[in-house]
Design an enzyme around this catalytic site. Structure first.
Site, PDB file in Angstrom:
ATOM      1  N   HIS A  37     -77.689 -66.615   1.898  1.00 12.55           N
ATOM      2  CA  HIS A  37     -78.793 -66.243   2.781  1.00 12.55           C
ATOM      3  C   HIS A  37     -78.355 -65.148   3.755  1.00 12.55           C
ATOM      4  CE1 HIS A  37     -79.925 -70.539   1.804  1.00 12.55           C
ATOM      5  NE2 HIS A  37     -81.046 -69.914   1.524  1.00 12.55           N
ATOM      6  N   VAL A 176     -74.669 -64.571  -4.724  1.00 14.98           N
ATOM      7  CA  VAL A 176     -73.419 -64.697  -3.961  1.00 14.98           C
ATOM      8  C   VAL A 176     -72.724 -65.972  -4.422  1.00 14.98           C
ATOM      9  CG1 VAL A 176     -72.398 -64.917  -1.664  1.00 14.98           C
ATOM     10  CG2 VAL A 176     -74.415 -63.467  -1.996  1.00 14.98           C
TER      11      VAL A 176
END
EC number: 6.3.2.1
Length: 280
Positions: A37, A176
């Site tokens: 995030h 990620v």
């Protein structure tokens, strides 16, 4: 950084920012924020004058009540993270604020929403479209940022923007991963230490599978991935499909399209994890 819990207050703030000529970027989240995030927020902050992050666990996209109940809620910790990565405005509404009455809208994204997650979580993407369209209406962003880990969701949100004729740009951001390869997810926090070690098998198998494409057929590689993930105790593949990255429809031949992605969902104990990998 300012925190808002009501639509009216957030809209007033955004109207003032737009009147001053500022561009607005939005990162929709369900909280329990992690470095994935943070990467979205950093990119948003680099490309817009004002970065808005929504933190809302949306009940309409859960078709498993236990999953909704167990979804981590860590607003205080989330606020600290957002402060450090360039967020300007946090929108953390209550369920009643977003849904003062039931949202009865029904979207049709066929065939995008009929496969994979759509098949195993009926109604999920309708709930996603309900909340994301509400957020777009409230925030009126110039750009909105989504991670490629939720590959199918990204395709569906792009289709929704197209169908509704919304004047904003959808920005896709790369997956990620942890140092060992596991895709970052808020659900990872629910894994035991033992499960966490085993969960990395998902990404390891996906990475290794690229070595066999296209020497193995689509069917052979599909079976190979499923078998090798399932070999690890506590892991159970719900589905693995190799699809056209644009249409999300299964492919049967490596030459069928020039954009091929493998999408997987795996239960690690009771925790449902998703990942994907691009083959071409």
């Amino acid at each position: 950084m300012k925190v808002f819990s009501t639509i009216a207050d957030l809209k007033a703030e955004i109207a003032a920012q737009k009147a001053a000529g500022k561009t607005i970027g939005l990162v929709p989240t369900m909280g329990a924020l992690h470095a994935g995030h943070a990467s979205l927020v950093k990119k948003c902050a680099a490309e817009n004058d004002v970065t808005v992050v929504s933190v809302f666990v949306n009940p309409t996209q859960f078709n498993d009540k236990n999953d909704l109940k167990n979804y981590p809620r860590t607003l205080e910790k989330d606020t600290e993270l957002l402060q450090s990565v360039g967020c300007n405005l946090i929108f953390a509404p209550s369920e009643d604020e977003i849904y003062p009455e039931p949202d009865t809208r029904v979207f049709d994204f066929a065939p995008l929403d009929k496969v994979m997650e759509g098949k195993y979580r009926p109604g999920h993407f309708n709930g996603v479209a309900q909340i994301v369209s509400k957020l777009f209406d409230i925030v009126t962003p110039d750009k909105a940022y989504f991670g490629e880990k939720d590959f199918q969701q990204l395709a569906i949100i792009r289709e929704m923007v197209k169908q509704l004729g919304l004047p904003l740009e959808i920005i896709a951001c790369p997956i990620v991963r942890e140092a060992d390869g596991l895709a970052l997810s808020s659900r990872n926090a629910r894994l035991t230490d033992s499960q966490r070690k085993k969960a990395v098998t998902i990404s390891k198998v996906l990475f290794e599978s690229r070595n066999f494409a296209p020497s193995k057929s689509i069917a052979e590689l599909t079976d190979w991935v499923i078998d090798n993930v399932n070999k690890e105790s506590e892991l159970r593949v719900e589905y693995f499909e190799i699809v056209d990255g644009n249409t999300l429809q299964a492919v049967s031949d490596w030459n069928q399209t020039d954009y091929i992605v493998g999408c997987i969902t795996v239960f690690c104990g009771e925790v449902r994890l998703i990942d994907n990998i691009r083959y071409k």
